[in-house]
Design a protein around this motif. Structure first.
Motif, short mmCIF file in Angstrom:
data_model
loop_
_atom_site.label_atom_id
_atom_site.label_comp_id
_atom_site.label_asym_id
_atom_site.label_seq_id
_atom_site.Cartn_x
_atom_site.Cartn_y
_atom_site.Cartn_z
N GLY A 113 -8.01 -41.25 -129.63
CA GLY A 113 -7.64 -39.99 -128.94
C GLY A 113 -6.45 -39.57 -129.68
O GLY A 113 -6.55 -39.04 -130.79
N GLU A 118 -7.74 -42.22 -124.88
CA GLU A 118 -8.38 -40.88 -124.54
C GLU A 118 -9.84 -42.06 -124.22
O GLU A 118 -11.03 -41.55 -122.64
CB GLU A 118 -8.56 -40.18 -124.81
CG GLU A 118 -7.09 -39.23 -125.28
CD GLU A 118 -7.05 -37.70 -126.08
OE1 GLU A 118 -8.66 -37.04 -126.21
OE2 GLU A 118 -6.39 -37.29 -126.19
N GLU A 129 -14.99 -42.93 -121.31
CA GLU A 129 -13.66 -42.52 -121.02
C GLU A 129 -12.56 -43.04 -120.27
O GLU A 129 -13.02 -43.50 -119.63
CB GLU A 129 -13.27 -41.22 -120.45
CG GLU A 129 -14.23 -39.85 -121.26
CD GLU A 129 -14.17 -38.33 -120.74
OE1 GLU A 129 -14.04 -38.71 -119.70
OE2 GLU A 129 -14.76 -37.86 -121.47
N GLN A 131 -7.78 -44.76 -120.26
CA GLN A 131 -6.81 -44.03 -120.38
C GLN A 131 -6.43 -45.54 -121.27
O GLN A 131 -4.88 -45.70 -121.89
CB GLN A 131 -5.85 -43.41 -119.68
CG GLN A 131 -6.63 -42.18 -119.19
CD GLN A 131 -7.72 -41.82 -118.34
OE1 GLN A 131 -8.07 -43.15 -117.05
NE2 GLN A 131 -8.39 -41.67 -118.42
#
Length: 183
Positions: A113, A118, A129, A131
């Motif tokens: 990230g 990320e 992908e 978070q």
């Protein structure tokens, strides 16, 4: 003995706890508290509506994934082996929840990230992908202080106690997560 100081006591109590086991992959340390977490109960609320992964194969990892699925849009459960070792009710909840996707034979090679997590690169070369990453691969007992004294440890490095919290040494006790009792 600490540095040049010596302390005398009739009783010593070790209540040093545990620390989370780490994956030891690039990006884990850099993104700690920036998407890498070790506790869904503590940090899960920060990921409402987001995609996250839980790393682990035990009942703790299953419970983390189930909890996160309550408010995350997608939860990957990344399992190094070929099965989830969860209790039957938790396994059934995992299989039933459409927001949870279990990926077997899957290991993280790198967490990536810019300012926060990320995506991850997997050892097979593919990328996912996300978070947030919740690492649920166990705990390490912080029992090192007792070793020079001769406090008896079990195979997992936990201080062994009896039901009165006594160790194998007179006057030395232990309490909490550092012990060989249930979490």
């Amino acid at each position: 003995k600490t540095g040049s100081h010596t302390y005398q006591a009739k009783t010593v109590l070790f209540a040093t706890g545990t620390e989370y086991k780490k994956l030891g992959v690039p990006g884990e340390k850099e993104f700690a508290n920036k998407g890498v977490s070790y506790c869904a109960l503590c940090d899960g609320g920060f990921f409402r509506g987001k995609t996250v992964a839980v790393v682990g194969s035990g009942d703790s990892a299953a419970k983390e994934a189930i909890m996160l699925a309550e408010f995350c849009s997608k939860v990957y459960l990344l399992v190094r082996g070929d099965r989830v070792k969860a209790e039957a009710p938790n396994l059934a909840r995992l299989e039933k929840d459409k927001r949870i996707e279990v990926l077997f034979q899957t290991e993280i090679a790198e967490i990536m990230g810019s300012k926060s997590v990320e995506k991850v690169r997997l050892k097979n070369g593919s990328e996912l992908e996300m978070q947030g990453i919740f690492i649920a691969v166990g705990h390490l007992a912080l029992s090192q202080l007792g070793v020079p004294l001769g406090v008896q440890l079990n195979a997992k490095g936990e201080i062994m106690i009896n039901r009165r919290a006594e160790t194998n040494l007179p006057g030395i006790y232990a309490a909490g997560d550092v012990c060989d009792s249930e979490f």
